[in-house]
Motif scaffolding. Structure first.
Motif, PDB file in Angstrom:
ATOM      1  N   UNK A  72      12.199 -50.447 -36.494  1.00  9.32           N
ATOM      2  CA  UNK A  72      13.557 -49.903 -36.358  1.00  9.32           C
ATOM      3  C   UNK A  72      14.184 -49.620 -37.722  1.00  9.32           C
ATOM      4  N   UNK A  73      14.023 -50.583 -38.649  1.00 11.38           N
ATOM      5  CA  UNK A  73      14.598 -50.432 -39.994  1.00 11.38           C
ATOM      6  C   UNK A  73      13.992 -49.234 -40.710  1.00 11.38           C
ATOM      7  N   UNK A  74      12.661 -49.104 -40.624  1.00 12.33           N
ATOM      8  CA  UNK A  74      11.969 -48.001 -41.298  1.00 12.33           C
ATOM      9  C   UNK A  74      12.390 -46.652 -40.730  1.00 12.33           C
ATOM     10  N   UNK A  75      12.448 -46.564 -39.414  1.00 13.07           N
ATOM     11  CA  UNK A  75      12.818 -45.300 -38.762  1.00 13.07           C
ATOM     12  C   UNK A  75      14.229 -44.898 -39.164  1.00 13.07           C
ATOM     13  N   UNK A  76      15.140 -45.888 -39.189  1.00 19.03           N
ATOM     14  CA  UNK A  76      16.537 -45.605 -39.567  1.00 19.03           C
ATOM     15  C   UNK A  76      16.621 -45.079 -40.998  1.00 19.03           C
ATOM     16  N   UNK A  77      15.850 -45.692 -41.924  1.00 17.52           N
ATOM     17  CA  UNK A  77      15.882 -45.252 -43.320  1.00 17.52           C
ATOM     18  C   UNK A  77      15.284 -43.854 -43.478  1.00 17.52           C
ATOM     19  N   UNK A 110      10.198 -36.091 -39.931  1.00 19.07           N
ATOM     20  CA  UNK A 110       8.809 -35.962 -39.450  1.00 19.07           C
ATOM     21  C   UNK A 110       8.091 -37.301 -39.617  1.00 19.07           C
ATOM     22  N   UNK A 111       8.266 -37.940 -40.788  1.00 19.89           N
ATOM     23  CA  UNK A 111       7.656 -39.250 -41.031  1.00 19.89           C
ATOM     24  C   UNK A 111       8.255 -40.305 -40.110  1.00 19.89           C
ATOM     25  N   UNK A 112       9.545 -40.179 -39.833  1.00 18.14           N
ATOM     26  CA  UNK A 112      10.210 -41.131 -38.928  1.00 18.14           C
ATOM     27  C   UNK A 112       9.571 -41.068 -37.546  1.00 18.14           C
ATOM     28  N   UNK A 113       9.271 -39.858 -37.094  1.00 16.15           N
ATOM     29  CA  UNK A 113       8.648 -39.721 -35.765  1.00 16.15           C
ATOM     30  C   UNK A 113       7.221 -40.260 -35.786  1.00 16.15           C
ATOM     31  N   UNK A 128       4.714 -47.081 -30.816  1.00 19.70           N
ATOM     32  CA  UNK A 128       4.340 -47.022 -29.399  1.00 19.70           C
ATOM     33  C   UNK A 128       2.855 -47.333 -29.235  1.00 19.70           C
ATOM     34  N   UNK A 129       2.027 -46.819 -30.173  1.00 21.78           N
ATOM     35  CA  UNK A 129       0.583 -47.091 -30.120  1.00 21.78           C
ATOM     36  C   UNK A 129       0.279 -48.577 -30.262  1.00 21.78           C
ATOM     37  N   UNK A 130       1.163 -49.290 -30.980  1.00 16.21           N
ATOM     38  CA  UNK A 130       1.014 -50.742 -31.144  1.00 16.21           C
ATOM     39  C   UNK A 130       1.571 -51.500 -29.937  1.00 16.21           C
ATOM     40  N   UNK A 131       1.938 -50.727 -28.900  1.00 16.09           N
ATOM     41  CA  UNK A 131       2.503 -51.292 -27.662  1.00 16.09           C
ATOM     42  C   UNK A 131       3.812 -52.049 -27.905  1.00 16.09           C
ATOM     43  N   UNK A 175      16.545 -41.519 -33.827  1.00 12.65           N
ATOM     44  CA  UNK A 175      15.693 -40.341 -34.023  1.00 12.65           C
ATOM     45  C   UNK A 175      16.374 -39.065 -33.553  1.00 12.65           C
ATOM     46  N   UNK A 176      17.027 -39.133 -32.398  1.00  6.89           N
ATOM     47  CA  UNK A 176      17.736 -37.956 -31.870  1.00  6.89           C
ATOM     48  C   UNK A 176      18.798 -37.501 -32.864  1.00  6.89           C
TER      49      UNK A 176
END
Length: 736
Positions: free
Chosen positions: A319-324, A332-335, A342-345, A356-357
């Protein structure tokens, strides 16, 4: 063996988050519940001796309740109620101490009649701990401390004195002090908790690391508290407390919360040397800390280190990484991180999707945001009003106001109430689209619902009015803002200045900028760029230059938009050599021009039919690594067609289509006419049909060409069809 040695070495140092690990006086202590060898003993318990009469009374009660266990105590003890005194309760407890359930039943019966003595309460707490009923012990102590105490310090001293006094004879289990310590911490009595720790050390009792962790965590809730927490973290090992990974994580989190990320990272590195191995929480805390201060490089290195050690990032880490990444515009990197998550379940929640939106919306990729919005629905993740607001904001920024209004209506149907931010986003979208009537309708609706329009709301309305030239109405809104106690900001002033420039009132715009300065709303780069653009469009390049100098003198950095405004001014004034010098100066200063900068120059050289100079600029653009945009290709195609360089024009047309760019109507017209004049009828006809299929309107001259061609070929049906189309699109629409 090595780890044990390193761990023992830790006691030779203490950690100061500002200085690192520094030596301390060696203290010979070990991690156990036993304290120092010179610890003083607990006092022997010696309650008051009962008189003969009291002894008979107490024995009578004790015998009665033991013999009649099946009956309710309130019935069998009713005859004794009036004579029962606090000391009687203690003496009865002495007689029945071996029956824990009976002890609780009797104590509860007694305290319903009157408050028990502190000694009696402490005795029952000791028995509960000895019986391993820590929950009951905790409840009894907490009930005492949740009552208001006029003198907390005095009450603490009395309670601790009775707990120590009853300890040796009534349980002698050190966890009783953990219970008391935890209650003090939970009650916010942190000063008393510290005193308790110090007092117990003198008796050779060491509190558990879990209790000490609770203390650390509660201390760390404020900036002043973190200073105390660090002192405790440094000093308690001298008394035998062995901190664990959770202890370190608490300090790491506290340091990061208060912006001491570098110090926290140093402590993380030192952990392993102390024999304490960081877990995923340790890394996640530091990663989040660096995310908060936007140090992406550090974040990526820590993520690599975490995974190299076989630790799996948690949802918190992702979550922290995606937000940054979203905040940094690296959507693109965030996605990619999102998909890896998701792959890590590890399944994302509403917050991650919304982040992300919002990121896609801010980067102009609203269709990708819509895809995630639909994915949320498929995965049955509930969208809240923040998600909808992010979608509405993104759609409005992309100019898709109709879709934004549709989502706004959908919010109400789902029972979600838009807030000021939602309304403001949609109002801003309507204003940008010139739909001022609907924007004001939303403003009124917002007020009716009890929501207060803020400065951003009014600025959007002011900007929309100014873009339509309604500067007087915009000024009225400023007065309305003032009446509501709202101060206009720089953006509000910039909107008015832009409006004044649009209606040609530059003098008033300059005056307003001077008033801004005096009022403390200092003009920014946008203010100066807006006025420079107005002067450039009037051909007043000297005044535009003067503004640029003033701007630089005030320490404001020009943006690429500022330079493009100047470039456009040079080109419109025919000062192409100055335009070329501007690009050279920008490159010397390390300011990279964009496609728009080069396009302005190429357009003017094309108008002058100087394709050699145009080609040189195009080559220079490529040499600097600036990618051509749709406008670049359309300018070049029209220029080469005008110069009858049809081979070059056709090559550029093919290249732009491969890159996903589209021709404009003007470019189609130029290509069709160019090929026809070069007797390339097949190519001209193909482009003419392609143009019509794209919905573009050809010039009347081109319709005349193909009406004649079809007539000469004897294709009467096409001839009549083209005549009708030409009349409808070139004559009727022109007249209407």
């Amino acid at each position: 063996m090595k780890r044990a040695f390193i761990s023992s070495c830790f006691h030779c140092f203490h950690y100061n988050p500002f200085l690192g690990f520094v030596p301390r006086r060696l203290s010979v202590r070990f991690c156990s519940s036993l304290g120092p060898s010179n610890a003083r003993p607990f006092p022997d318990y010696s309650p008051r001796k009962p008189s003969v009469t009291d002894t008979d009374f107490v024995n009578h009660i004790s015998t009665t309740i033991k013999l009649r266990l099946a009956e309710p105590l309130r019935r069998i003890l009713k005859p004794f109620e009036s004579k029962l005194k606090p000391d009687h309760v203690i003496w009865v407890l002495i007689n029945i101490r071996d029956d824990y359930k009976l002890v609780l039943d009797f104590f509860n019966w007694a305290r319903l009649r009157r408050d028990p003595s502190l000694e009696a309460l402490c005795i029952v707490v000791q028995i509960a701990v000895a019986s391993k009923d820590l929950k009951m012990a905790h409840r009894l102590v907490f009930e005492f401390w949740e009552k208001p105490h006029l003198d907390v310090s005095h009450s603490f001293a009395r309670f601790l004195d009775r707990l120590i006094y009853t300890y040796k004879d009534w349980g002698a289990h050190p966890l009783v002090f953990d219970v008391f310590f935890q209650v003090l911490v939970e009650a916010g009595l942190l000063l008393e908790a510290g005193k308790l720790f110090d007092k117990l050390v003198n008796y050779g009792v060491l509190l558990s690391v879990d209790s000490c962790n609770l203390f650390l965590a509660r201390l760390s809730n404020s900036f002043d508290g973190i200073v105390t927490a660090i002192r405790v973290f440094r000093e308690y090992p001298e008394e035998g407390v062995c901190w664990n990974t959770m202890s370190y994580n608490i300090i790491l989190h506290s340091l990061c919360r208060f912006g001491k990320v570098k110090e926290a990272h140093s402590l993380l590195i030192q952990m392993e040397f102390m024999g304490i191995f960081p877990d995923v929480v340790s890394y996640s805390v530091i990663i989040n800390g660096y995310c908060q201060v936007e140090q992406l490089g550090k974040v990526l290195k820590l993520m690599e280190e975490l995974q190299r050690k076989g630790l799996k990032p948690s949802q918190y880490t992702y979550n922290s990484m995606i937000a940054l990444l979203c905040k940094s515009g690296r959507i693109v990197e965030a996605e990619q991180v999102f998909r890896e998550m998701i792959n890590q379940r590890i399944f994302p929640d509403n917050v991650v999707y919304t982040t992300l939106i919002s990121g896609f919306g801010k980067s102009g990729k609203v269709s990708a945001g819509y895809g995630l919005f639909d994915e949320m629905k498929r995965n049955k993740i509930v969208s809240d009003f923040v998600t909808y607001t992010s979608m509405i904001h993104g759609l409005c920024q992309a100019g898709k106001v109709v879709e934004a209004r549709k989502l706004f209506g959908e919010m109400f149907s789902k029972g979600l109430e838009p807030d000021e931010v939602t309304y403001t986003a949609l109002i801003d979208g309507c204003c940008k689209a010139g739909e001022m009537k609907h924007a004001f309708s939303l403003h009124n609706q917002m007020v009716e619902k009890g929501l207060t329009p803020n400065v951003v709301t009014y600025t959007a309305l002011v900007d929309g009015l100014c873009k339509l030239g309604e500067v007087d109405i915009a000024n009225e809104l400023l007065y309305e803002m003032a009446e509501k106690g709202l101060q206009p900001n720089v953006c509000t002033y910039n909107a008015i200045i832009n409006g004044l420039c649009k209606v040609g009132n530059i003098e008033q715009a300059v005056k307003l900028m001077e008033e801004m300065d005096l009022a403390g709303f200092y003009p920014d780069t946008i203010t100066y760029t807006t006025l420079m653009d107005a002067y450039c469009k009037m051909g007043e390049m000297a005044k535009a230059h003067e503004l640029l100098r003033n701007m630089l003198d005030k320490g404001l950095q020009p943006t690429i938009v500022t330079f493009n405004v100047l470039m456009n001014g040079f080109c419109m004034s025919g000062m192409l050599e100055d335009g070329e010098r501007l690009i050279k100066w920008m490159l010397e200063k390390g300011i990279m021009p964009n496609a728009t900068t080069f396009n302005s120059l190429m357009k003017q050289y094309c108008i002058r039919n100087n394709m050699r100079a145009t080609t040189e600029i195009y080559k220079g653009m490529h040499a600097q690594g600036v990618m051509p945009d749709s406008n670049t290709y359309n300018i070049l195609i029209k220029g080469h067609c005008k110069a009858r360089n049809m081979k070059e024009a056709w090559f550029l047309h093919k290249e732009m289509v491969e890159k996903g760019f589209s021709l404009t109507a003007a470019s189609y017209n130029a290509l069709v006419k160019g090929f026809y004049k070069r007797k390339k009828l097949v190519e001209a006809r193909k482009l003419f049909e392609e143009m019509r299929n794209q919905g573009f309107v050809a010039e009347k001259e081109i319709y005349d060409i193909f009406v004649d061609v079809n007539y000469e070929e004897g294709n009467w049906e096409n001839t009549l069809k083209l005549c009708d189309e030409a009349i409808e699109k070139c004559l009727v629409k022109k007249l209407s």
